[in-house]
Scaffold this active site. Structure first.
Site, PDB file in Angstrom:
ATOM      1  N   GLY A  87      65.550 -20.045   7.550  1.00  0.00           N
ATOM      2  CA  GLY A  87      64.172 -20.112   7.050  1.00  0.00           C
ATOM      3  C   GLY A  87      63.881 -19.015   6.036  1.00  0.00           C
ATOM      4  O   GLY A  87      64.577 -18.007   5.957  1.00  0.00           O
ATOM      5  N   TYR A 106      61.942 -28.426  12.927  1.00  0.00           N
ATOM      6  CA  TYR A 106      61.300 -27.817  14.086  1.00  0.00           C
ATOM      7  C   TYR A 106      60.195 -28.778  14.475  1.00  0.00           C
ATOM      8  O   TYR A 106      59.279 -29.020  13.683  1.00  0.00           O
ATOM      9  CB  TYR A 106      60.707 -26.448  13.731  1.00  0.00           C
ATOM     10  CG  TYR A 106      61.707 -25.310  13.729  1.00  0.00           C
ATOM     11  CD1 TYR A 106      62.636 -25.168  14.748  1.00  0.00           C
ATOM     12  CD2 TYR A 106      61.689 -24.350  12.724  1.00  0.00           C
ATOM     13  CE1 TYR A 106      63.540 -24.117  14.756  1.00  0.00           C
ATOM     14  CE2 TYR A 106      62.588 -23.292  12.726  1.00  0.00           C
ATOM     15  CZ  TYR A 106      63.503 -23.178  13.751  1.00  0.00           C
ATOM     16  OH  TYR A 106      64.379 -22.135  13.756  1.00  0.00           O
ATOM     17  N   SER A 122      65.709 -25.593   6.074  1.00  0.00           N
ATOM     18  CA  SER A 122      64.890 -25.301   7.259  1.00  0.00           C
ATOM     19  C   SER A 122      63.486 -25.874   7.107  1.00  0.00           C
ATOM     20  O   SER A 122      62.943 -25.950   6.000  1.00  0.00           O
ATOM     21  CB  SER A 122      64.810 -23.787   7.431  1.00  0.00           C
ATOM     22  OG  SER A 122      63.768 -23.437   8.315  1.00  0.00           O
ATOM     23  N   LYS A 142      70.787 -29.407  17.267  1.00  0.00           N
ATOM     24  CA  LYS A 142      71.355 -28.066  17.039  1.00  0.00           C
ATOM     25  C   LYS A 142      70.912 -27.137  18.162  1.00  0.00           C
ATOM     26  O   LYS A 142      69.710 -26.963  18.390  1.00  0.00           O
ATOM     27  CB  LYS A 142      70.868 -27.521  15.691  1.00  0.00           C
ATOM     28  CG  LYS A 142      71.261 -26.086  15.406  1.00  0.00           C
ATOM     29  CD  LYS A 142      70.921 -25.719  13.971  1.00  0.00           C
ATOM     30  CE  LYS A 142      71.299 -24.302  13.624  1.00  0.00           C
ATOM     31  NZ  LYS A 142      70.312 -23.314  14.063  1.00  0.00           N
ATOM     32  N   HIS A 157      71.910 -20.134  17.954  1.00  0.00           N
ATOM     33  CA  HIS A 157      70.954 -19.636  16.955  1.00  0.00           C
ATOM     34  C   HIS A 157      71.324 -18.209  16.510  1.00  0.00           C
ATOM     35  O   HIS A 157      70.468 -17.390  16.222  1.00  0.00           O
ATOM     36  CB  HIS A 157      69.537 -19.647  17.547  1.00  0.00           C
ATOM     37  CG  HIS A 157      68.452 -20.029  16.582  1.00  0.00           C
ATOM     38  ND1 HIS A 157      67.796 -21.219  16.626  1.00  0.00           N
ATOM     39  CD2 HIS A 157      67.903 -19.356  15.537  1.00  0.00           C
ATOM     40  CE1 HIS A 157      66.871 -21.266  15.672  1.00  0.00           C
ATOM     41  NE2 HIS A 157      66.921 -20.138  14.983  1.00  0.00           N
ATOM     42  N   THR A 205      66.442 -28.837  15.784  1.00  0.00           N
ATOM     43  CA  THR A 205      66.814 -27.600  16.485  1.00  0.00           C
ATOM     44  C   THR A 205      66.121 -27.590  17.833  1.00  0.00           C
ATOM     45  O   THR A 205      64.888 -27.649  17.913  1.00  0.00           O
ATOM     46  CB  THR A 205      66.436 -26.372  15.635  1.00  0.00           C
ATOM     47  OG1 THR A 205      67.170 -26.455  14.414  1.00  0.00           O
ATOM     48  CG2 THR A 205      66.769 -25.071  16.347  1.00  0.00           C
ATOM     49  N   ASP A 210      78.133 -23.333  14.978  1.00  0.00           N
ATOM     50  CA  ASP A 210      77.794 -22.068  14.308  1.00  0.00           C
ATOM     51  C   ASP A 210      77.541 -20.983  15.337  1.00  0.00           C
ATOM     52  O   ASP A 210      77.597 -21.216  16.543  1.00  0.00           O
ATOM     53  CB  ASP A 210      76.623 -22.210  13.324  1.00  0.00           C
ATOM     54  CG  ASP A 210      75.241 -22.260  13.968  1.00  0.00           C
ATOM     55  OD1 ASP A 210      75.038 -21.720  15.075  1.00  0.00           O
ATOM     56  OD2 ASP A 210      74.345 -22.842  13.331  1.00  0.00           O
ATOM     57  N   SER A 211      77.309 -19.806  14.835  1.00  0.00           N
ATOM     58  CA  SER A 211      77.009 -18.575  15.579  1.00  0.00           C
ATOM     59  C   SER A 211      78.254 -17.699  15.685  1.00  0.00           C
ATOM     60  O   SER A 211      79.059 -17.845  16.606  1.00  0.00           O
ATOM     61  CB  SER A 211      76.419 -18.850  16.968  1.00  0.00           C
ATOM     62  OG  SER A 211      75.162 -19.505  16.833  1.00  0.00           O
ATOM     63  N   ARG A 242      74.589 -16.209   8.531  1.00  0.00           N
ATOM     64  CA  ARG A 242      74.286 -14.917   7.908  1.00  0.00           C
ATOM     65  C   ARG A 242      75.170 -14.585   6.704  1.00  0.00           C
ATOM     66  O   ARG A 242      74.676 -13.991   5.738  1.00  0.00           O
ATOM     67  CB  ARG A 242      74.368 -13.807   8.956  1.00  0.00           C
ATOM     68  CG  ARG A 242      73.185 -13.835   9.945  1.00  0.00           C
ATOM     69  CD  ARG A 242      73.289 -12.696  10.935  1.00  0.00           C
ATOM     70  NE  ARG A 242      72.146 -12.576  11.814  1.00  0.00           N
ATOM     71  CZ  ARG A 242      72.091 -13.058  13.061  1.00  0.00           C
ATOM     72  NH1 ARG A 242      73.126 -13.717  13.556  1.00  0.00           N
ATOM     73  NH2 ARG A 242      71.016 -12.867  13.807  1.00  0.00           N
TER      74      ARG A 242
END
Ligand SMILES: Cc1cc2nc3c(=O)[nH]c(=O)nc-3n(C[C@H](O)[C@H](O)[C@H](O)COP(=O)(O)O)c2cc1C
Length: 379
Positions: free
Chosen positions: A96, A147, A123, A252, A276, A173, A307-308, A331
């Site tokens: 986001g 969302y 996002s 997700k 997340h 998500t 992911d993560s 990231r």
């Protein structure tokens, strides 16, 4: 001009930029470019940061047992998702408010993704709207992350807009029925949503605007915050969404194999194993450690994305070997964006591509259909 001066001026004319290479170097550069509140928001996790640490450490606890004499001269890491083939098994994760990282925000990231044939996941709380992002990269593959809104007409409206604007999948998500307990942001009193930084998709949405009691900034922010906390989120919402869109729906934030069974019963089209990035419930399982049991439950019936904690090419190989069909870069691309805008995002993707390619060859894997030949052991 002596020779030394000449050399110096040549370098100045070329404006040679030295890009970071490793995740840690990108992060360090991003930290120097972003405002402290924004950087704290990006880098920190929930609670005491246990899950965030666990995500990265999980990779060190799995080791690849490579195959030899495999003829990897025809290296190909392409992957097909929902009928479209990509040269690399990467997507850009939904993040986001990317203007926190760079003034061009999502417009820079989507252009980078599009140039390198990587799907971009926008996002709900982006700094640019669904339509603006689509216009910035009309031919690139784009997915929309939802969302769920308490007023579900807003959810349906956003999904309809995404479909109309050419987005190819909806990512719901499910681990964010409310925001995690993020100590860094609480301490620095940094709430980008409250500052209105994630409002682009809301203020451009007819259903959201229609439901507003007053159109001043405070009312808009209050209404976003009211809609985004959806403690009632349930499988019945997924069933309703299925009726309202023809796009594939991915969930997700799935970590439990029994949730996979339910997802399959509800006709979900893809799973994203994720916690997340450690930003929601602290203390949960490292995402990589959850992946094998999810892949086992899915039995290749639908794509499993992950992911993560993905930080480098060898992480990608480990995730693929443990059952992921593709991975979301989070990231690392955000830091690339903060450090060098669109070019930074491209450099990060190129870095992943290069290291993943090398790592697959050295593992004895010529293409991803052979990934099952690798053995993964606990290190
Ligand atoms: C600053 C930031 C903002 C994020 N915003 C969203 C979001 O709007 N929607 C969402 O589904 N996930 C969001 N995520 C989670 C990412 O999609 C992804 O799951 C996470 O970054 C993966 O962890 P990693 O980046 O540590 O690898 C965000 C993550 C970060 C770091």
């Amino acid at each position: 001009m002596n020779q030394q001066e000449g050399l110096l001026s040549v370098e100045t004319d070329r404006k040679e930029i030295h890009f970071p290479l490793s995740f840690e170097e990108w992060e360090q550069k991003a930290a120097g470019m972003m405002q402290p509140g924004g950087y704290g928001y990006a880098c920190s996790g929930a609670g005491k940061g246990e899950t965030g640490r666990r995500n990265e450490e999980a990779f060190g606890k799995w080791a690849i047992v490579p195959r030899m004499l495999s003829d990897v001269s025809d290296g190909d890491m392409s992957v097909t998702l929902f009928g479209r083939t990509y040269k690399t098994p990467f997507l850009l994760a939904p993040i986001g408010m990317q203007k926190l990282a760079h003034p061009e925000g999502e417009l820079a990231s989507v252009k980078a993704a599009s140039n390198l044939n990587v799907p971009f996941i926008l996002s709900t709380v982006a700094s640019h709207s669904i339509e603006e992002v689509a216009a910035a990269a009309p031919t690139g593959s784009k997915w929309f992350q939802l969302y769920w809104s308490n007023n579900e007409e807003i959810s349906f409206s956003m999904v309809e807009r995404a479909e109309k604007a050419g987005y190819e999948a909806i990512v719901v998500t499910v681990d964010t029925v409310r925001t995690g307990f993020r100590e860094t942001d609480i301490r620095s009193e940094f709430s980008p949503l409250s500052k209105g930084l994630g409002k682009a998709n809301y203020v451009s949405d007819p259903a959201f605007m229609k439901a507003l009691k007053s159109q001043d900034d405070d009312a808009i922010v209050a209404s976003i915050l009211e809609n985004i906390q959806t403690l009632s989120l349930h499988w019945r919402h997924i069933a309703k969404l299925k009726e309202r869109t023809n796009l594939p729906i991915l969930l997700k934030g799935i970590l439990h194999p029994e949730d996979v069974q339910t997802a399959l019963e509800y006709g979900v089209d893809g799973i994203i194993v994720s916690n997340h990035g450690g930003r929601q419930l602290d203390g949960v399982i490292g995402a990589l450690d959850a992946l094998p049991s999810i892949a086992e439950a899915v039995q290749k019936r639908i794509p499993v994305l992950f992911d993560s904690g993905i930080r480098r090419g060898t992480d990608v190989v480990k995730a693929l070997a443990l059952g992921a069909d593709a991975v979301l870069i989070g990231r690392p691309f955000l830091y690339g964006l903060a450090a060098h805008g669109q070019q930074g995002v491209e450099k990060v993707i190129e870095g992943f591509t290069r290291e993943t390619e090398i790592s697959l060859s050295l593992s004895g894997i010529a293409n991803l259909s052979q990934i099952g030949r690798l053995k993964m052991v606990r290190a």
